[in-house]
Design a protein around this motif. Structure first.
Motif, short mmCIF file in Angstrom:
data_model
loop_
_atom_site.label_atom_id
_atom_site.label_comp_id
_atom_site.label_asym_id
_atom_site.label_seq_id
_atom_site.Cartn_x
_atom_site.Cartn_y
_atom_site.Cartn_z
N ARG A 46 6.80 14.32 5.08
CA ARG A 46 8.14 14.87 4.99
C ARG A 46 8.29 15.97 6.03
N GLN A 47 9.44 15.99 6.68
CA GLN A 47 9.66 16.90 7.80
C GLN A 47 9.79 18.35 7.33
N ALA A 48 9.08 19.22 8.04
CA ALA A 48 9.18 20.65 7.78
C ALA A 48 10.25 21.31 8.64
N GLY A 49 10.76 20.60 9.64
CA GLY A 49 11.77 21.18 10.53
C GLY A 49 13.14 20.58 10.27
N ASP A 50 14.18 21.34 10.54
CA ASP A 50 15.55 20.86 10.39
C ASP A 50 15.92 19.95 11.56
N GLY A 51 16.77 18.97 11.27
CA GLY A 51 17.28 18.09 12.33
C GLY A 51 16.21 17.24 12.98
N ALA A 52 15.12 16.97 12.26
CA ALA A 52 14.00 16.23 12.84
C ALA A 52 14.23 14.72 12.70
N TYR A 53 13.37 13.97 13.35
CA TYR A 53 13.43 12.51 13.31
C TYR A 53 13.33 11.98 11.88
N GLY A 54 14.14 10.99 11.58
CA GLY A 54 14.05 10.32 10.29
C GLY A 54 13.91 8.83 10.47
N PRO A 55 13.09 8.16 9.68
CA PRO A 55 12.89 6.73 9.82
C PRO A 55 14.10 5.94 9.32
N SER A 56 14.15 4.66 9.66
CA SER A 56 15.26 3.81 9.24
C SER A 56 15.18 3.46 7.76
N VAL A 57 13.99 3.55 7.18
CA VAL A 57 13.82 3.22 5.76
C VAL A 57 14.19 4.42 4.90
N ALA A 58 14.76 4.15 3.74
CA ALA A 58 15.07 5.23 2.80
C ALA A 58 13.77 5.82 2.26
N LEU A 59 13.73 7.13 2.14
CA LEU A 59 12.53 7.80 1.66
C LEU A 59 12.59 7.99 0.15
N ARG A 60 11.49 7.69 -0.53
CA ARG A 60 11.44 7.88 -1.97
C ARG A 60 11.45 9.38 -2.30
N ASP A 61 11.87 9.69 -3.50
CA ASP A 61 11.84 11.08 -3.95
C ASP A 61 10.39 11.49 -4.23
N VAL A 62 10.03 12.68 -3.76
CA VAL A 62 8.69 13.21 -4.00
C VAL A 62 8.82 14.65 -4.47
N ALA A 63 7.72 15.15 -5.02
CA ALA A 63 7.74 16.49 -5.60
C ALA A 63 7.52 17.59 -4.57
N TRP A 64 7.11 17.24 -3.36
CA TRP A 64 6.77 18.25 -2.36
C TRP A 64 7.84 18.32 -1.27
N GLY A 65 7.77 19.40 -0.50
CA GLY A 65 8.68 19.59 0.61
C GLY A 65 8.04 19.21 1.93
N GLY A 66 8.52 19.83 3.00
CA GLY A 66 8.03 19.49 4.33
C GLY A 66 6.56 19.83 4.50
N VAL A 98 0.82 -1.21 0.00
CA VAL A 98 0.00 0.00 0.00
C VAL A 98 0.86 1.27 0.00
N SER A 99 2.14 1.13 0.26
CA SER A 99 3.02 2.29 0.31
C SER A 99 4.45 1.83 0.09
N ASP A 100 5.32 2.79 -0.16
CA ASP A 100 6.73 2.45 -0.37
C ASP A 100 7.37 1.88 0.89
N PRO A 101 7.14 2.44 2.11
CA PRO A 101 7.71 1.79 3.29
C PRO A 101 7.24 0.36 3.48
N VAL A 102 5.97 0.08 3.19
CA VAL A 102 5.47 -1.29 3.31
C VAL A 102 6.14 -2.18 2.27
N ALA A 103 6.33 -1.68 1.06
CA ALA A 103 7.02 -2.47 0.03
C ALA A 103 8.44 -2.81 0.48
N ARG A 104 9.11 -1.86 1.12
CA ARG A 104 10.47 -2.12 1.59
C ARG A 104 10.48 -3.10 2.76
#
Length: 332
Positions: free
Chosen positions: A249-269, A119-125
């Motif tokens: 996607r995080q709008a703040g700097d230095g915020a939490y990031g998941p262990s899975v690689a994030l796919r490229d998307v067209a939007w920002g935080g 259903v999503s890229d994290p689930v696929a990974r």
């Protein structure tokens, strides 16, 4: 390719996953596929049953080698007729946390002739981590005619925070208590709006009245309420449930990031997200989202624009395109 038979589980209430299955069935039928709905008990169909499609009992599905048989994760016993008939069995995993639910002891997915949809890229990974193969992704869709921003949000006195109490109710209450306990020191006054027991149009109306949506659900496959909140012009704060990082996607700097690689998307935080179950972190995220509204200006508009772009990427057209491509690949 013959028919597409989709198993709808016998749930007592309509879940988001059941709605997505029904949408997939209707979308495939609209694309010209021969679709059948398979029910364990046709005398008690789920409320999300799409109209106009043939319904057959599980015991009389009549599956054959040319058929595609789609079953959601957590119901491996429902695969039995498809496996016995040599049908192309596909497990649609809508929540990574339930991938192994229902499997008998000693039986792994590698011992069954099935393929997967995620259903999503994290689930696929996650599925790739478990099976060695990354499946295609079929994302849910939100209705832009229902979920859209208002002409203007309510005037800022208190910042209105919408949340769904059914999603980890105890943690939602704890976050509310934390915000109230800190209000004398932070100066933040929040107006809390529990969103529950509402029809879809009522949920959309409630979200349009909110400035911030507090996401408290986890684990998640591709959570719809935060996505609907983005479509209704909210800034989202809280938990991603892992699967939410398909679009969060995080709008703040230095915020939490998941262990899975994030796919490229067209939007920002588009929000502020903490690790699941991190009440301290989520309370900080809630304060960041609230202060963003109070500050206004270009920073707020950038996050809201990212939310609009996010929601636009999850429209019915995108889901229909994915359905067409995935079923063409199954045909080959």
């Amino acid at each position: 390719m013959g028919r597409t038979c989709i198993f709808l589980p016998p749930l007592r209430s309509v879940s988001g996953g059941l709605v997505v299955l029904a949408e997939a069935a209707a979308g495939l039928a609209a694309l010209g596929h021969d679709v059948r709905l398979v029910l364990r008990d046709p005398a008690a169909p789920p409320l999300a049953l799409p109209p106009g499609l043939p319904v057959v009992p599980l015991t009389e599905a009549g599956l054959g080698p040319n058929d595609v048989y789609l079953v959601p994760e957590g119901w491996p016993n429902a695969l039995a007729p498809g496996l016995a008939a040599g049908a192309r069995c596909v497990v649609y995993c809508q929540n990574w946390a339930y991938l192994f639910n229902g499997l008998p002891d000693g039986v792994g997915w590698d011992r069954l002739p099935v393929s997967f949809l995620a259903v999503s890229d994290p689930v696929a990974r996650f599925i790739e981590q478990a099976t060695g193969t990354r499946p295609p992704v079929l994302r849910p869709a939100i209705d832009p005619a229902r979920f859209f921003p208002p002409p203007a949000k309510p005037d800022l006195g208190p910042v209105r925070v919408g949340y769904m109490p059914r999603k980890n109710k105890g943690l939602a209450a704890m976050l509310r208590h934390m915000a109230e306990a800190r209000s004398g020191r932070t100066g933040l006054v929040l107006d809390w709006l529990p969103i529950e027991n509402l029809p879809p149009d009522g949920v959309a109306e409630a979200l349009r009245s909110c400035h911030v949506f507090l996401a408290t659900g986890f684990p998640e496959g591709c959570p719809l309420p935060p996505l609907e909140a983005l479509a209704c012009g909210c800034v989202v704060a809280g938990f991603a449930g892992f699967g939410g990082f398909d679009y969060m996607r995080q709008a703040g700097d230095g915020a939490y990031g998941p262990s899975v690689a994030l796919r490229d998307v067209a939007w920002g935080g588009n929000g502020f997200y903490a690790a699941d179950n991190d009440v301290f972190g989520a309370s900080v995220c809630l304060e960041q989202a609230s202060r963003l509204w109070l500050a206004g200006g270009a920073a707020l508009e950038a996050v809201l624009e990212s939310g609009r772009q996010t929601a636009a990427a999850y429209g019915p057209g995108a889901q229909r395109t994915a359905l067409a491509a995935i079923w063409e690949a199954l045909r080959r």
